[in-house]
Design an enzyme around this catalytic site. Sequence first.
Site, mmCIF file in Angstrom:
data_model
loop_
_atom_site.group_PDB
_atom_site.id
_atom_site.type_symbol
_atom_site.label_atom_id
_atom_site.label_comp_id
_atom_site.label_asym_id
_atom_site.label_seq_id
_atom_site.Cartn_x
_atom_site.Cartn_y
_atom_site.Cartn_z
ATOM 1 C CB VAL A 12 9.926 105.842 118.193
ATOM 2 C CG1 VAL A 12 11.167 106.089 119.044
ATOM 3 C CG2 VAL A 12 8.853 106.871 118.495
ATOM 4 C CB THR A 60 11.873 107.121 101.342
ATOM 5 O OG1 THR A 60 12.334 108.257 100.619
ATOM 6 C CG2 THR A 60 13.030 106.203 101.639
ATOM 7 C CD GLU A 68 7.505 98.944 117.026
ATOM 8 O OE1 GLU A 68 6.730 98.385 117.803
ATOM 9 O OE2 GLU A 68 8.526 99.566 117.415
ATOM 10 N N GLY A 99 12.832 103.750 113.756
ATOM 11 C CA GLY A 99 12.797 103.063 112.455
ATOM 12 C C GLY A 99 12.432 101.603 112.611
ATOM 13 C CE LYS A 135 12.385 109.579 115.033
ATOM 14 N NZ LYS A 135 13.677 109.580 114.327
ATOM 15 C CG ASP A 174 13.376 113.004 113.892
ATOM 16 O OD1 ASP A 174 12.474 112.671 113.114
ATOM 17 O OD2 ASP A 174 14.140 112.189 114.439
ATOM 18 C CD GLU A 201 14.524 114.736 105.090
ATOM 19 O OE1 GLU A 201 13.978 115.327 104.154
ATOM 20 O OE2 GLU A 201 14.091 113.693 105.611
HETATM 21 N N1 HSE Z 1 15.403 111.926 109.939
HETATM 22 C C1 HSE Z 1 15.219 110.809 110.803
HETATM 23 C C2 HSE Z 1 16.572 110.358 111.337
HETATM 24 C C3 HSE Z 1 14.529 109.690 110.077
HETATM 25 O O1 HSE Z 1 17.607 110.825 110.857
HETATM 26 O O2 HSE Z 1 16.620 109.547 112.257
HETATM 27 C C4 HSE Z 1 13.903 108.667 110.969
HETATM 28 O O3 HSE Z 1 12.881 109.185 111.748
#
Ligand code: HSE
Length: 398
Positions: free
Chosen positions: A126, A10, A123, A128, A199, A195, A184
Site C-alpha cells: 500500500v 519492475t 509494507e 508504494g 489497498k 487496486d 498499464e
Molecule cells: N498501479 C498502481 C498505481 C501501482 O497506479 O498506484 C502501485 O500499486
Amino acid sequence: MKVAVMGYGTIGSGVVEILRINRDVVANRAGEALEVTKILDLRDFEGDPVQNLIVHDYREIVDDPEIAIVVETMGGVEPAYTFVKAMLEAGKHVTTSNKALVADKGAELIRIAREHKVNFMFEASVGGGIPIIRPLQSCLTGDVIEEITGIVNGTTNYMMTKMTAEGSEFEDVLKEAQAKGYAEKDPTADIEGYDACRKIAILTSLVSGSQVDYNDIPTEGISHITATDIKYANVMGRAIKLLATSKAYGKTYFCRVAPFLLPPQHPLYNVNDVFNAVFVHGNMLGDGMFYGSGAGKLPTASAVVGDLVAIAKHIDKNIYLEWKEEKLVLANPGQQSYRFFVRSAKSLAEIEKVFSKVECVDAGIAGEIGFVTEEMTQKEYDAKAGELGDIIQMIRLA
Ligand code: HSE
C-alpha cells in the site's frame, strides 16, 4: 544473509538494484550484508548480470536451507499464494509488494508465519514507498483509528490531475498515461478502482484486526468522469479525486472507493500527479498524513528493502501482528451520509419536487442542470435518484 527474489519484473529488479547500490548502508542497518542468491522467474534474462541466479522452479528456493528471506514481487494471487505459503512453511521469512495477495490471504499468511516463527511483511503493498503499514501496526497502536482516507492509486491520480489541468477527456488522458508508462496496457484494475479497493481493505484489516473482504467494499473508478464534470468541479472550486475511505462506525467501518469532489481545505486536495497520500485520524493522534511516491520501481522496492532490514533484525522471532482471520462485517454503505453533486436532464421544478432544497451549479452546460443536494444517506439518495430519473452523473462531496 541470503535472500531470494520471486518475480524479476519492475519491483523485483528494483529490489536487486537497491541491494547493490545501497549495499553498505543496508548491511550496517541489517547487521550483516543481504545477498540475493536465487531469482525465480519464467524468463532466462540472458546477458543480464543476474543470469546465473535465475531458477524456474520455486522448490529450488524452498529446498535451499541457506535462504532465510524471500521477496515476492510476482503480483496476483496465484501462484504467488502457493509459493509464499510454501516459503513460510519452510521457515523462511517473506516480504511482498503484492496487494492482491495481501488483501486476499493476509490473515492466513500472517497466521502461518506466526506458527513457523517467521515474519510475513508487506509494507510495499500500500502506498508504494510511503511508510504506512508499519506506522499503523506499531507507531499508532495506542490509538483507535477513526478514519483512513487515501489517494492510493498513482495512475488514476495522475489522470485526474491531467484532466483537471488540461480539461481533457478521460480516453485521451488514458492514452497519454499509457504512452508514458504510468498506466498499464490493461488499465482496468487502476481505473475501475480495484487496486485502491484492495489497498483500503488491507489498511482497514490492519486497524480493525480482522479480515476485511474487499468484495464487500462498494467500488467505483474514474472511467465515467468526463471533461464536463471537471468544468462543474472548477465552478465549485473543488477537485475530483479517487479516494479510498474507511470510517469507524461503532466497532466496524464504513468503506468506499469512489471519485469525490474535494474542497481546497481538504488535506488530500493538493496531492497531485502520481503521488499518493494517506490521511489518518486517530482518537488520540488527531490528524496525520503520509505522503510520497506511491508507485514505481525504486520507491516500491525501497519499501521491500525496508522490510528486509526489519526481518534481518528479527530473524529469530515473529513480530506479533493483529490481523485475525475472522471476517469484519462492514457497516451498511447505504447508511453513510454525503452531499451529492448531480447532473440531470430534468427541469429544476422536477428536481426540487424530489430533492426539495438543492444548490444549483452553473457551468454553462446546455440541456442539463447541475446541483448539490442536502446531506442525506446513500440509501435516501438512491431512492430519490431513482424517482427523478435521467441522472447524467453523480459525484459525492468530501
Ligand atoms: N498501479 C498502481 C498505481 C501501482 O497506479 O498506484 C502501485 O500499486
